[in-house]
Enzyme design. Structure first.
Site: not given
Ligand code: AMP
Length: 306
Positions: A50, A74
């Protein structure tokens, strides 16, 4: 929330807002004061993946907003909505260290004061890859992302390639619905052993975590075979499947897809993406890699270790 303060930009403490209308006012004030606004939507429990998106937004823009919202629409029945890790105070502190100006952290009732009746439907792209095992998931994602875009009105929104199908769908939505927002897809951030960082990794026991490494290892092996001129998609996906299964991981899918349409390919190309989903114990993990070019997998430490 008591953290809401008028003059947070200079203090390094982001302004935290719960209410959508106040968030819109705060975002508009940032744009008026600072210039271009970058936005990173998250479900919180921030990790370096993040934070890399936040850095990317900062590079592209003059001010940065993030959202922290575990979006109930979701999650399917029986999925991990209740168990999903949450720690807003920690998220706000990390966001502050990274220079975030605004944290929009609504509760479910702030985002959905009524039972939602209008939804964005992703169409065929939403049926591919994770679609069959997560009915309604991408509709929930696109609907909440559209709401967040309308609330915060960012110039740039940064998503992670970690959720590859999601990033493709969001980009397609902004194009098809003529949203005046530039969507950036940022590289996957991995642990030193290759595991893609995810808030859900907190569910893994030590033993499961060791098995989970087989996802990135399988992708690395596929890239190596592609670099050695293997072009038959079936041969490449079988290789990945075998590697994961022999590590004791329950494979949901391994596919080589065209990067924009997400259609399955028989012949692999450098721009194609190998995407995997698998269960390690009760935790569902996803990962992916482009077959050609550079990849965050290239930085893996000890890629062949057990
Ligand atoms: P989430 O909190 O899991 O919904 O993720 C929020 C954002 O962070 C989304 O755009 C994810 O694709 C991105 N994200 C989550 N994990 C990673 C990672 N390991 N590397 C890059 N972006 C990430």
């Amino acid at each position: 929330m008591s953290r809401e303060g008028p003059d947070s930009r200079r203090s390094g403490h982001p302004r935290v807002v719960r209410d959508p209308l106040r968030a819109r006012d705060a975002a508009r004030a940032l744009r008026a004061e600072a210039g271009r606004l970058g936005f990173v939507p998250t479900m919180g429990y921030l990790h370096p993946g993040h934070l890399s998106l936040i850095d990317r937004a900062r590079e592209a823009c003059d001010a940065v907003a993030i959202s922290v919202f575990v979006n109930p629409t979701q999650f399917g029945p029986g999925e991990d909505y209740d168990a999903y890790p949450r720690d807003l105070d920690r998220d706000v502190a990390l966001a502050g260290e990274r220079g975030v100006d605004l944290v929009f952290a609504p509760g479910p009732g702030d985002m959905y004061p009524r039972t939602p009746s209008i939804r964005v439907e992703p169409g065929r792209l939403g049926q591919r890859l994770c679609g069959p095992s997560r009915p309604g998931h991408f509709s929930g994602v696109l609907t909440v992302v559209l709401k967040l875009f309308h609330i915060l009105e960012p110039d740039v929104a940064v998503f992670g390639r970690k959720d590859f199908q999601q990033s493709v769908l969001v980009r397609r939505m902004t194009e098809e619905l003529n949203l005046p927002i530039e969507v950036v897809a940022a590289p996957i951030v991995r642990a030193a052993d290759g595991l893609a960082l995810s808030s859900r990794n907190t569910y893994l026991s030590e033993e499961e975590r060791a098995r989970a490494r087989s996802l990135s290892r399988a992708l690395l092996r596929v890239r190596e075979r592609f670099a050695a001129d293997e072009r038959d998609a079936r041969t490449l996906t079988d290789l990945a499947r075998q590697l994961m299964e022999s590590a004791g991981v329950e494979v949901e899918y391994v596919e080589i897809v065209e990067a924009e349409t997400l259609e399955s390919l028989e012949t692999a190309t450098p721009d194609a993406v190998c995407a995997v989903a698998a269960r390690v114990g009760s935790t569902r993990l996803i990962d992916n890699a482009t077959l050609g070019g550079s990849s965050s997998l290239d930085d893996m430490e000890d890629p062949r270790g057990s």
